[in-house]
Design an enzyme around this catalytic site. Structure first.
Site, short mmCIF file in Angstrom:
data_model
loop_
_atom_site.label_atom_id
_atom_site.label_comp_id
_atom_site.label_asym_id
_atom_site.label_seq_id
_atom_site.Cartn_x
_atom_site.Cartn_y
_atom_site.Cartn_z
N ASP A 96 92.04 -10.01 0.01
CA ASP A 96 92.08 -11.22 0.65
C ASP A 96 93.68 -11.14 0.97
OD1 ASP A 96 92.03 -13.83 1.62
OD2 ASP A 96 91.18 -14.67 -0.27
N ALA A 97 93.92 -10.89 2.22
CA ALA A 97 95.34 -11.02 2.53
C ALA A 97 95.62 -11.77 4.01
CB ALA A 97 95.87 -9.47 2.91
N LYS A 98 94.55 -12.05 4.52
CA LYS A 98 94.58 -12.99 5.91
C LYS A 98 95.56 -12.55 6.94
CE LYS A 98 92.45 -16.77 3.57
NZ LYS A 98 92.55 -16.33 2.14
N ARG A 99 95.58 -11.15 7.34
CA ARG A 99 96.75 -10.65 7.89
C ARG A 99 96.43 -10.99 9.20
NH1 ARG A 99 99.21 -10.40 3.60
NH2 ARG A 99 100.34 -8.53 2.85
N THR A 126 90.53 -9.55 4.71
CA THR A 126 90.17 -10.85 5.47
C THR A 126 91.47 -10.73 6.32
OG1 THR A 126 91.72 -11.81 3.94
CG2 THR A 126 89.33 -11.98 3.44
#
Length: 280
Positions: A96-99, A126
């Site tokens: 879960d890094a939402k890059r 993510t």
């Protein structure tokens, strides 16, 4: 060699272990609640406890990169260890890094988490599409090559998300629906499940106005501490509920540091989700 596609591995894990994702979110208040120090030693103890308790029984573990990054290089080392240990124990790991970025920068983010030889290689990542869905192309391509997957922010559970995701385009569709359409195209023809999923909040109520049948997984935060229950899933996701991967973090983690209590909590959520899906 590339792995079997993420979608196929996820479908099998969901069938074998139940469709539950547990977050690994070692934020400061939770470390304190567990009686741990807010430092790298506490971080590692927390993460290894969660993994030892759950990695052999839940389908997905989802470490939140930010809580590791705040400790600098030593925190990243704990994250790297956590990913490796969790995957070795049989859990799929969603980072879960939402890059989200463009061009060579997006390619570098993809190399960090999706290249099969990268120290932080994860089964899925993510990502944020709000520089335009096309900006994700390097991540999509590398995920296909390595057998990994993506979870694209589409309809998130935070109330602020609506100002972007509900904005209406010139063609009459809103931005969230547009992202779902892109993902359906990515997953076309894939069996038993495509590898390109969406993040769709379980707290959003009736989503029947959206086409959630993207032939890919729907990562659904909001179960537990955020107020949604397993019994809500069918009403939110409708016919697409079979592809939902409910995410629970605080609802399970608050039962630590005892491993038996963590396991019992995760098992309880998994059973509630199974029952809700069976009656859907």
């Amino acid at each position: 060699m590339s792995l079997e596609p993420f979608g196929a591995r996820l479908r099998r894990a969901m069938e074998d272990r139940g469709p539950l994702c547990v977050g690994i979110d070692p934020h400061a208040s939770l470390l304190t609640q567990w009686g741990l120090s807010d430092d790298v030693a506490g971080l590692e103890r927390f993460s290894m406890t969660v993994i030892e308790a759950l990695a052999d029984r839940v389908a997905v573990l989802k470490p939140q990169s930010a809580f590791f990054e705040r400790f600098g290089s030593r925190g990243i080392a704990v994250l790297e260890k956590s990913v490796g240990v969790a995957r070795a124990a049989g859990a799929l790991v969603v980072m879960d890094a939402k890059r989200g970025d463009i061009g060579s920068t997006m390619a570098a983010y993809a190399e960090t988490f999706l290249h099969k030889d990268a120290p932080l290689f994860s089964d899925a990542l993510t990502v944020s599409p709000y520089l335009g869905y096309g900006s994700l192309k390097p991540a999509v391509e590398l995920a296909r090559e390595s057998g990994a997957g993506l979870f694209v922010l589409a309809l998130t559970s935070n109330p602020e998300g609506g100002e972007v995701q509900h904005a209406v385009r010139a063609d009459g569709r809103n931005v969230g629906a547009t992202m779902l359409g892109h993902l359906a195209a990515e997953n076309a023809g894939e069996t038993p499940l495509g590898s390109f999923g969406a993040v769709v909040g379980a707290t959003l109520g009736d989503l029947s106005s959206y086409d959630l049948d993207i032939n890919g997984p729907l990562l659904a935060p909001g179960i537990g501490a955020q107020g949604a229950a397993a019994s809500d899933l069918a009403g939110v996701f409708g016919a697409a509920v079979r592809n939902v991967v409910p995410n629970v973090s605080r609802g399970v983690l608050r039962h630590g540091p005892g491993m038996i209590a963590l396991r019992e909590s995760a098992d309880r959520f998994a059973e509630e989700i199974r029952a809700a899906l069976a009656s859907a």
